[in-house]
Design an enzyme around this catalytic site. Structure first.
Site, PDB file in Angstrom:
ATOM      1  N   GLU A 175       0.824  -1.207   0.000  1.00 16.22           N
ATOM      2  CA  GLU A 175       0.000   0.000   0.000  1.00 16.22           C
ATOM      3  C   GLU A 175       0.856   1.254   0.000  1.00 16.22           C
ATOM      4  O   GLU A 175       2.043   1.217   0.274  1.00 16.22           O
ATOM      5  CB  GLU A 175      -0.924   0.022   1.219  1.00 16.22           C
ATOM      6  CG  GLU A 175      -0.302  -0.436   2.531  1.00 16.22           C
ATOM      7  CD  GLU A 175       0.844   0.378   3.044  1.00 16.22           C
ATOM      8  OE1 GLU A 175       0.794   1.618   2.927  1.00 16.22           O
ATOM      9  OE2 GLU A 175       1.814  -0.205   3.563  1.00 16.22           O
ATOM     10  N   GLU A 201       4.372  -0.496   2.057  1.00 17.29           N
ATOM     11  CA  GLU A 201       4.496  -0.645   0.602  1.00 17.29           C
ATOM     12  C   GLU A 201       4.363  -2.092   0.137  1.00 17.29           C
ATOM     13  O   GLU A 201       4.179  -2.353  -1.035  1.00 17.29           O
ATOM     14  CB  GLU A 201       5.830  -0.101   0.085  1.00 17.29           C
ATOM     15  CG  GLU A 201       6.106   1.352   0.377  1.00 17.29           C
ATOM     16  CD  GLU A 201       7.437   1.817  -0.196  1.00 17.29           C
ATOM     17  OE1 GLU A 201       8.121   1.022  -0.890  1.00 17.29           O
ATOM     18  OE2 GLU A 201       7.818   2.977   0.050  1.00 17.29           O
TER      19      GLU A 201
END
Length: 357
Positions: A175, A316
């Protein structure tokens, strides 16, 4: 809602018969019983997921979903929202943390715009699936409508389905979104029915943790999310990328593909998927113990134990990518390691040849 319902109906548990066969094979390998620890449990889980003993985890992808958060207005992060755009473009170029780790593991990173506040260039290499231009400020009202929450989940399902169709046999969730630890802490507070102070950390940086906690308390008080309704919780105090990652988990389970989850934010997203369909837990491989404060409780609520202790909290999908080689090792163990019986037979053959000379 049609895609979400169809996906939920498609999810079945592990193939217990194959998992038992895998357990027997692992126990028969030429090693002391249980001596390869979590590699053994990963291999058995993978066999139950794939419904076969010969394992293939060759094609891996981290699906990193990006979105902005209206609660940024409340000064719960030191970072400007432009960082969401900058890092999302960096995913496409391949030079962010998750990208370099994924590359070292032979995996791809698939960046997706599910709700970035700005419009990205169409040729930037980011899949555009924007539900809306960031969530609304959850401290003043719902982050999104129920329909938008469902749409964000279905974006994750759509992207994951496409990657699986294209040959990916291992997925991971990642993300990007300034303030998404705020939303994640809010969601976890509701599910765990605890005060936000128990699960709220510094995230990517904030001047006052106390202020961040008070904003989350206010959001929960204003919106009164129902802890027994995952979509209600997501819509009122969640984030579009949280919904997207939950969709990736649901798609992986529906398609019998393992999904490696990253740290705190990915675990909360997986918890949303679990609330919708508990059988998704069979398909989840937790990667690492995040340094974010709420991560330990998120793991406990979901009932998982991550594989790695690396003192990481980048997000991430970086921790998930770092865990990919463990799946390779578990598969190699299952596919290529000799059994005790085979080793004994080989030794006897060698000794017989030696004696005949």
């Amino acid at each position: 809602m049609e895609l979400l319902n169809a996906t939920l109906k498609q999810i079945k548990g592990l193939d217990k018969n194959i998992a038992e066969q895998a357990q027997q094979k692992v126990d028969a390998l030429c090693k002391p019983l249980k001596s390869l620890g979590k590699l053994e449990s990963i291999a058995i889980q993978l066999a139950g997921i794939y419904r076969k003993l010969e394992l293939d985890v060759t094609n891996k992808a981290v699906i990193s979903l990006a979105a902005d958060h209206g609660v940024h207005e409340e000064n719960v992060s030191n970072n400007p929202q432009f960082v969401t755009v900058m890092q999302s473009l960096g995913f496409a170029k391949g030079f962010t943390g998750v990208c370099v780790i994924a590359k070292s593991a032979g995996a791809k990173v698939i960046p997706v715009d599910v709700g970035i506040k700005e419009d990205l260039p169409k040729d930037a290499g980011v899949i555009i699936k924007k539900v809306k231009y960031g969530t609304d400020n959850m401290a003043k009202g719902p982050a999104m409508t129920r329909e938008e929450a469902i749409q964000s989940i279905e974006v994750g399902i759509e992207v994951a389905n496409e990657q699986i169709k294209n040959g990916m046999n291992v997925l991971a969730t990642g993300e990007m979104g300034i303030c998404n630890t705020t939303a994640s802490s809010a969601v976890l507070s509701v599910f765990h029915q605890c005060d936000p102070s128990i699960v709220t950390g510094k995230g990517a940086g904030v001047d006052s943790i106390e202020h961040k906690i008070s904003v989350i308390r206010q959001a929960i008080q204003v919106n009164q999310p129902n802890p027994d309704d995952a979509i209600d919780v997501l819509s009122k105090v969640g984030g579009l990328e949280l919904g997207g990652m939950a969709g990736v988990v649901l798609s992986a389970a529906a398609n019998r593909v393992p999904v490696v989850i990253d740290g705190f934010i990915s675990t909360v997203a997986a918890l949303i998927a679990y609330q919708l369909e508990p059988k998704v837990k069979d398909y989840i491989i937790p990667s690492h113990f995040s340094e974010e404060l709420g991560a330990k409780i998120a793991n406990q609520v979901l009932g998982i134990e991550p594989l790695l202790h690396m003192n990481m909290c980048l997000g991430e999908g970086s921790g998930a990518a770092l865990a990919f080689p463990l799946l390779d090792a578990a598969s190699a163990m299952m596919n290529h390691m000799t059994t005790l019986e085979e080793s004994q037979q080989y030794m006897q053959q060698i000794m017989s040849k030696q004696q005949s000379i």
